[in-house]
Design a protein around this motif. Structure first.
Motif, PDB file in Angstrom:
ATOM      1  N   UNK A  48      -9.527  17.817  14.700  1.00 17.73           N
ATOM      2  CA  UNK A  48      -9.543  16.354  14.748  1.00 17.73           C
ATOM      3  C   UNK A  48      -8.533  15.761  13.784  1.00 17.73           C
ATOM      4  N   UNK A  49      -8.220  14.511  14.039  1.00 13.28           N
ATOM      5  CA  UNK A  49      -7.333  13.740  13.178  1.00 13.28           C
ATOM      6  C   UNK A  49      -8.203  13.036  12.159  1.00 13.28           C
ATOM      7  N   UNK A  50      -7.986  13.337  10.883  1.00 10.83           N
ATOM      8  CA  UNK A  50      -8.707  12.624   9.829  1.00 10.83           C
ATOM      9  C   UNK A  50      -7.828  11.492   9.307  1.00 10.83           C
ATOM     10  N   UNK A  51      -8.403  10.324   9.184  1.00 14.18           N
ATOM     11  CA  UNK A  51      -7.679   9.153   8.689  1.00 14.18           C
ATOM     12  C   UNK A  51      -8.381   8.685   7.416  1.00 14.18           C
ATOM     13  N   UNK A  52      -7.682   8.827   6.290  1.00 17.77           N
ATOM     14  CA  UNK A  52      -8.233   8.435   5.001  1.00 17.77           C
ATOM     15  C   UNK A  52      -8.101   6.926   4.838  1.00 17.77           C
ATOM     16  N   UNK A  53      -9.194   6.212   5.006  1.00 15.11           N
ATOM     17  CA  UNK A  53      -9.159   4.754   4.946  1.00 15.11           C
ATOM     18  C   UNK A  53      -8.931   4.241   3.530  1.00 15.11           C
ATOM     19  N   UNK A  54      -9.101   5.097   2.537  1.00 20.10           N
ATOM     20  CA  UNK A  54      -8.877   4.673   1.159  1.00 20.10           C
ATOM     21  C   UNK A  54      -7.388   4.497   0.855  1.00 20.10           C
ATOM     22  N   UNK A  55      -6.539   5.094   1.691  1.00 18.29           N
ATOM     23  CA  UNK A  55      -5.097   4.982   1.490  1.00 18.29           C
ATOM     24  C   UNK A  55      -4.518   3.727   2.130  1.00 18.29           C
ATOM     25  N   UNK A  56      -5.287   3.038   2.958  1.00 23.41           N
ATOM     26  CA  UNK A  56      -4.753   1.884   3.682  1.00 23.41           C
ATOM     27  C   UNK A  56      -5.864   0.856   3.890  1.00 23.41           C
ATOM     28  N   UNK A  57      -5.831  -0.182   3.057  1.00 20.24           N
ATOM     29  CA  UNK A  57      -6.882  -1.209   3.111  1.00 20.24           C
ATOM     30  C   UNK A  57      -6.949  -1.889   4.482  1.00 20.24           C
ATOM     31  N   UNK A  58      -5.779  -2.120   5.106  1.00 22.37           N
ATOM     32  CA  UNK A  58      -5.772  -2.781   6.416  1.00 22.37           C
ATOM     33  C   UNK A  58      -6.484  -1.930   7.463  1.00 22.37           C
ATOM     34  N   UNK A  59      -6.244  -0.618   7.431  1.00 17.61           N
ATOM     35  CA  UNK A  59      -6.927   0.286   8.365  1.00 17.61           C
ATOM     36  C   UNK A  59      -8.419   0.322   8.050  1.00 17.61           C
ATOM     37  N   UNK A  60      -8.755   0.374   6.767  1.00 18.84           N
ATOM     38  CA  UNK A  60     -10.168   0.436   6.359  1.00 18.84           C
ATOM     39  C   UNK A  60     -10.956  -0.757   6.894  1.00 18.84           C
ATOM     40  N   UNK A  61     -10.399  -1.943   6.750  1.00 22.17           N
ATOM     41  CA  UNK A  61     -11.096  -3.139   7.238  1.00 22.17           C
ATOM     42  C   UNK A  61     -10.912  -3.313   8.743  1.00 22.17           C
ATOM     43  N   UNK A  62      -9.724  -2.972   9.230  1.00 19.33           N
ATOM     44  CA  UNK A  62      -9.416  -3.154  10.646  1.00 19.33           C
ATOM     45  C   UNK A  62     -10.269  -2.310  11.566  1.00 19.33           C
ATOM     46  N   UNK A  63     -10.555  -1.064  11.144  1.00 19.69           N
ATOM     47  CA  UNK A  63     -11.338  -0.178  12.016  1.00 19.69           C
ATOM     48  C   UNK A  63     -12.763  -0.701  12.176  1.00 19.69           C
ATOM     49  N   UNK A  64     -13.288  -1.360  11.160  1.00 28.29           N
ATOM     50  CA  UNK A  64     -14.636  -1.937  11.250  1.00 28.29           C
ATOM     51  C   UNK A  64     -14.666  -3.047  12.304  1.00 28.29           C
ATOM     52  N   UNK A  65     -13.599  -3.836  12.327  1.00 28.07           N
ATOM     53  CA  UNK A  65     -13.495  -4.908  13.318  1.00 28.07           C
ATOM     54  C   UNK A  65     -13.229  -4.323  14.710  1.00 28.07           C
ATOM     55  N   UNK A  66     -12.360  -3.316  14.757  1.00 27.55           N
ATOM     56  CA  UNK A  66     -11.976  -2.692  16.028  1.00 27.55           C
ATOM     57  C   UNK A  66     -13.204  -2.138  16.757  1.00 27.55           C
ATOM     58  N   UNK A  67     -14.081  -1.490  16.002  1.00 31.69           N
ATOM     59  CA  UNK A  67     -15.268  -0.867  16.602  1.00 31.69           C
ATOM     60  C   UNK A  67     -16.483  -1.794  16.605  1.00 31.69           C
ATOM     61  N   UNK A  68     -16.391  -2.890  15.863  1.00 36.74           N
ATOM     62  CA  UNK A  68     -17.527  -3.773  15.642  1.00 36.74           C
ATOM     63  C   UNK A  68     -18.673  -3.000  14.994  1.00 36.74           C
ATOM     64  N   UNK A  69     -18.302  -2.145  14.033  1.00 38.11           N
ATOM     65  CA  UNK A  69     -19.262  -1.314  13.303  1.00 38.11           C
ATOM     66  C   UNK A  69     -18.938  -1.465  11.823  1.00 38.11           C
ATOM     67  N   UNK A  70     -19.908  -1.827  10.977  1.00 38.47           N
ATOM     68  CA  UNK A  70     -19.592  -2.230   9.604  1.00 38.47           C
ATOM     69  C   UNK A  70     -19.364  -1.111   8.592  1.00 38.47           C
ATOM     70  N   UNK A  71     -19.691   0.112   8.938  1.00 37.24           N
ATOM     71  CA  UNK A  71     -19.642   1.174   7.928  1.00 37.24           C
ATOM     72  C   UNK A  71     -18.693   2.308   8.315  1.00 37.24           C
ATOM     73  N   UNK A  72     -18.410   3.132   7.329  1.00 37.61           N
ATOM     74  CA  UNK A  72     -17.591   4.333   7.500  1.00 37.61           C
ATOM     75  C   UNK A  72     -18.428   5.527   7.072  1.00 37.61           C
ATOM     76  N   UNK A  73     -18.180   6.688   7.622  1.00 35.68           N
ATOM     77  CA  UNK A  73     -17.112   7.061   8.545  1.00 35.68           C
ATOM     78  C   UNK A  73     -17.382   6.560   9.971  1.00 35.68           C
ATOM     79  N   UNK A  74     -16.325   6.682  10.801  1.00 40.17           N
ATOM     80  CA  UNK A  74     -16.440   6.344  12.214  1.00 40.17           C
ATOM     81  C   UNK A  74     -15.770   7.441  13.022  1.00 40.17           C
ATOM     82  N   UNK A  75     -16.494   7.940  14.022  1.00 41.80           N
ATOM     83  CA  UNK A  75     -15.993   9.017  14.864  1.00 41.80           C
ATOM     84  C   UNK A  75     -15.670   8.499  16.263  1.00 41.80           C
ATOM     85  N   UNK A  76     -14.480   8.871  16.733  1.00 37.74           N
ATOM     86  CA  UNK A  76     -14.057   8.570  18.108  1.00 37.74           C
ATOM     87  C   UNK A  76     -13.793   9.889  18.820  1.00 37.74           C
ATOM     88  N   UNK A  77     -14.265   9.988  20.055  1.00 32.81           N
ATOM     89  CA  UNK A  77     -14.002  11.154  20.889  1.00 32.81           C
ATOM     90  C   UNK A  77     -13.417  10.651  22.199  1.00 32.81           C
TER      91      UNK A  77
END
Length: 111
Positions: A48-77
């Motif tokens: 799998x592709x691991x994406x460290x959200x701590x390295x990119x604040x925009x990705x960290x906040x953006x993925x929560x909005x993208x999935x409409x899920x407030x917490x991390x981690x988030x798994x996509x298959x």
């Protein structure tokens, strides 16, 4: 969320069969929840592709909005949002996660 961040997320999710947005990396998770999901995937032999959200604040906040899920981690298959640690753990314990990987034709060490 900016258009750029949304496109970056979309590209990551579309170009990788399995993506884990997590705190830290697969080799060095820095959060117990991220570590638990990474451990399950490693145990199953999932690449799998691991994406460290701590390295990119925009990705960290953006993925929560993208999935409409407030917490991390988030798994996509295969572009499908699965959930966070509790959901992944429950699916693994019930065998549902293994079945999902099989249905999506993703090789596991159990296949």
């Amino acid at each position: 969320m900016t258009q750029d961040v949304q496109q970056r997320l979309k590209d990551l999710i579309e170009n990788n069969d399995v993506v884990l947005f997590m705190k830290g990396t697969a080799d060095m998770p820095v959060c117990g929840f991220s570590a638990a999901v990474a451990e399950i995937l490693a145990h199953m032999g999932i690449e799998y592709k691991d994406v460290n959200v701590l390295e990119d604040h925009e990705i960290r906040e953006g993925v929560k909005e993208y999935s409409d899920w407030p917490t991390l981690p988030q798994l996509y298959i295969k572009q499908e949002f699965i959930g966070g640690c509790d959901i992944v753990r429950e699916m693994y314990m019930s065998g549902e996660l293994q079945s999902l990987f099989s249905e999506k034709e993703i090789k596991t060490s159990f296949a």
